[in-house]
Design an enzyme around this catalytic site. Structure first.
Site, short mmCIF file in Angstrom:
data_model
loop_
_atom_site.label_atom_id
_atom_site.label_comp_id
_atom_site.label_asym_id
_atom_site.label_seq_id
_atom_site.Cartn_x
_atom_site.Cartn_y
_atom_site.Cartn_z
N GLU A 162 81.17 -50.51 75.23
CA GLU A 162 81.00 -51.25 76.48
C GLU A 162 79.60 -51.02 77.02
O GLU A 162 79.14 -49.90 77.10
CB GLU A 162 82.06 -50.76 77.48
CG GLU A 162 82.11 -51.56 78.75
CD GLU A 162 82.10 -53.06 78.46
OE1 GLU A 162 83.07 -53.55 77.90
OE2 GLU A 162 81.10 -53.73 78.79
N LYS A 221 75.37 -48.00 70.57
CA LYS A 221 75.71 -47.67 71.95
C LYS A 221 74.89 -46.47 72.43
O LYS A 221 74.28 -46.50 73.50
CB LYS A 221 77.22 -47.40 72.05
CG LYS A 221 77.67 -46.80 73.34
CD LYS A 221 77.56 -47.74 74.51
CE LYS A 221 77.97 -47.02 75.78
NZ LYS A 221 78.00 -47.85 76.95
N CYS A 277 76.88 -41.81 81.62
CA CYS A 277 76.50 -42.09 80.23
C CYS A 277 75.17 -41.50 79.76
O CYS A 277 75.10 -40.92 78.70
CB CYS A 277 76.45 -43.60 80.01
SG CYS A 277 78.08 -44.32 79.93
C1 UDX Z 1 74.40 -47.29 81.92
C2 UDX Z 1 73.95 -48.47 81.04
O1 UDX Z 1 73.04 -49.28 81.79
C3 UDX Z 1 75.16 -49.28 80.58
O2 UDX Z 1 74.75 -50.30 79.70
C4 UDX Z 1 76.14 -48.37 79.88
O3 UDX Z 1 77.31 -49.07 79.53
C5 UDX Z 1 76.52 -47.20 80.77
O4 UDX Z 1 75.34 -46.50 81.21
P1 UDX Z 1 75.18 -47.04 84.43
O5 UDX Z 1 75.17 -45.58 84.18
O6 UDX Z 1 76.35 -47.64 85.11
O7 UDX Z 1 74.99 -47.85 83.08
O8 UDX Z 1 73.92 -47.38 85.37
P2 UDX Z 1 72.41 -47.82 85.16
O9 UDX Z 1 72.16 -49.01 85.99
O10 UDX Z 1 72.02 -47.90 83.75
O11 UDX Z 1 71.62 -46.62 85.87
C6 UDX Z 1 71.67 -45.30 85.38
C7 UDX Z 1 70.84 -44.39 86.26
O12 UDX Z 1 69.45 -44.67 86.10
C8 UDX Z 1 71.13 -44.54 87.76
O13 UDX Z 1 71.14 -43.26 88.36
C9 UDX Z 1 69.98 -45.37 88.26
O14 UDX Z 1 69.71 -45.16 89.62
C10 UDX Z 1 68.85 -44.86 87.37
N1 UDX Z 1 67.75 -45.84 87.21
C11 UDX Z 1 67.97 -47.03 86.58
C12 UDX Z 1 66.49 -45.53 87.70
O15 UDX Z 1 66.27 -44.46 88.27
N2 UDX Z 1 65.49 -46.45 87.53
C13 UDX Z 1 65.66 -47.65 86.91
O16 UDX Z 1 64.69 -48.42 86.80
C14 UDX Z 1 66.96 -47.95 86.42
#
Ligand code: UDX
Ligand code: ADP
Length: 465
Positions: A162, A221, A277
């Site tokens: 996913e 993944k 993740c």
């Molecule tokens: C992530 C992946 O994006 C997704 O494809 C996978 O299925 C699960 O892991 P998620 O953990 O829900 O998703 O959030 P994501 O939007 O990827 O952000 C992860 C972390 O990185 C957050 O703490 C976010 O604040 C941080 N982040 C993200 C940043 O600090 N800067 C960015 O530019 C993007």
């Protein structure tokens, strides 16, 4: 092979939203979501759909439309396995906290328990779909358990990781960039793969449904998450350099992001990435590389985590240093506890580590988050094991009102990029705080010129003072 009945084991952040979307888009398929956690299932079944256990924009509406029609939540795992043609495994795979691979490898005990239960209960052929993020070659272990303990029925194993991100789960599920389905290279394997392709094809264009072998799918993944996390650590590494060189990290991100080869997404510097993740998957990748003796590969990816830990610590240290090298007895308001906006998930959130650091410095920490419960916040701190259950509750306060959080505070720190923080009346907040009033923006969220005009002393990631 036409799928008529799906069972999903695990009603969490992955299983819940994914199955809701399948039920919504495939009215001809009955979807049973099962979990051993009674409380969680009770919330999924709550007569008020706003009480479902996961906050995701648009999700409760979708649950309201499908629940009781072709979407069902239950704790009767055996009955759901028995009925299903296809079983998704969406249980948690946390980092191991004991034994070999402690702190690095994924703990597969929940996956193994599922496989054993499926093998014991199944009396007809089943397609087993790995939905949880798993180390490459987990399907091999699954196959071995299913084939050696089953009732002589056939199991076909698929990997269908996913990619939804929390906070945007519903739109990600509705319009995925791609759906990835790994299958075994045999006639049965290909037929099983096609059966799952047909499920997704009810709403996802066929060209966006990629089919690969099982191992590529499993590894893709981990790789996708490692690449995304690496971008955040890369821009965060540069944010520290910006702070000492008069460069502005947002300007640098814009400049490099407009190169189409680099792209503009995931270049937002922050107090550090969190979520269930990124860290787990990279540690897992590092561990796998190490087990194959690929030490340079392991070290390369480990650096992404080292940088992220540094960023969280550096932010907390900056607060202490700016407040005249001591926060002992000082009230510090932490705005946001979720690992990012629009979710109530707090796993690996930077806030946990920043709070822990400040508590060690004897600060009086007050937390405000619009969606996270106080029980969750205390449980996150307890999990670190730094201090006792009682001490955590005595030293850190959780409040429901942002003004209460900042009342007579020495400093406020933005740790989650909640939209509502942008719309606060910062003048009132300033008037409520002790002077000099310090604001630390760990998300580069607010208008710093306006805040400075109000009178705040502002520190933000990625720009010198
Ligand atoms: C992530 C992946 O994006 C997704 O494809 C996978 O299925 C699960 O892991 P998620 O953990 O829900 O998703 O959030 P994501 O939007 O990827 O952000 C992860 C972390 O990185 C957050 O703490 C976010 O604040 C941080 N982040 C993200 C940043 O600090 N800067 C960015 O530019 C993007
Ligand atoms: P994710 O983010 O991967 O969805 P969660 O922790 O949110 O992870 O959800 C995983 C769910 O799987 C939990 O609700 C947990 O109770 C459930 N679970 C774990 N093991 C089993 C099992 N053997 N049978 C049924 N449910 C399980």
């Amino acid at each position: 092979m036409k799928i008529k009945n799906i069972c999903c084991i695990g009603a969490g952040y992955v299983g819940g939203p994914t199955m809701t979307m399948i039920a919504a888009k495939c009215p001809h398929i009955k979807v049973n979501v099962v979990d051993i956690n009674n409380d969680r299932i009770a919330l999924w079944n709550d007569s008020n759909v706003d009480n479902i256990p996961i906050y995701e924009p648009g999700l409760s509406e979708l649950v309201g439309q499908t629940r009781g029609k072709n979407l069902f939540f239950s704790t009767d795992v055996n009955a759901a396995i028995h009925q299903a043609d296809m079983i998704f495994i969406s249980v948690n795979t946390p980092t191991k906290t004991y034994g070999v691979g402690k702190g690095m490898a994924a703990d597969l005990k929940y996956i193994e328990l599922c496989a054993r239960q499926i093998a014991a209960v199944a009396t007809s052929d089943k397609i087993i779909v790995e939905k949880s993020t798993l180390p490459v070659r987990t399907a091999e272990a699954l196959r071995s358990i299913l084939d050696n303990t089953g009732n002589g029925v056939n199991f076909d194993i698929l990997s269908n990781p996913e990619f939804l991100a929390e906070g945007t789960a519903v739109t990600d599920l509705l319009n995925p960039d791609r759906v990835l389905i790994g299958g075994e290279d045999s006639d049965r394997g290909r037929a099983a793969q096609q059966a799952l392709v047909d499920v997704y094809a009810n709403w996802v264009p066929k060209k966006q449904i990629l089919t690969t072998n099982v191992w590529s799918s499993e590894l893709s993944k981990l790789t996708a998450n490692a690449f995304l996390a690496q971008r955040v650590s890369s821009i965060n590494a540069l944010s520290e350099l910006c702070e000492v060189t008069e460069a502005d990290v947002n300007e640098v991100a814009r400049a490099i992001g407009s190169d189409s080869r680099i792209g503009s997404k995931f270049l937002k510097a922050s107090v550090g990435f969190g979520g269930s993740c990124f860290q787990k998957d990279i540690l897992n990748l590092v561990y796998i590389a190490q087990t194959y003796g690929l030490n340079e590969v392991a070290d390369y990816w480990e650096q992404v985590i080292i940088m992220n830990d540094h960023q969280k610590r550096r932010f907390a240290k900056k607060i202490v240093k700016t407040l005249f090298n001591t926060v002992s007895g000082k009230k510090i308001a932490l705005m946001g506890w979720a690992f990012k906006k629009d979710t109530n998930d707090t796993r690996e959130s930077a806030s946990i580590y920043v709070a822990d650091y400040l508590l060690n410095e004897q600060a009086e920490v007050v937390v405000y988050d619009p969606k996270v419960t106080s029980e969750q916040i205390y449980s996150d701190l307890d999990y670190l094991g730094t201090r006792s259950h009682e001490e955590n509750r005595r030293l850190l306060k959780v409040v429901k009102n942002p003004l209460e959080a900042v009342h007579k505070a020495h400093a406020a720190a933005i740790l989650t990029e909640w939209d509502e923080f942008k719309h606060f009346d910062w003048e009132i907040i300033y008037n409520n705080m002790l002077k000099p009033a310090f604001l630390f923006d760990g998300r580069i969220l607010l208008n710093h010129n306006e805040l400075e005009d109000i009178g705040f002393n502002v520190y933000t990631i990625g720009r010198g003072e």
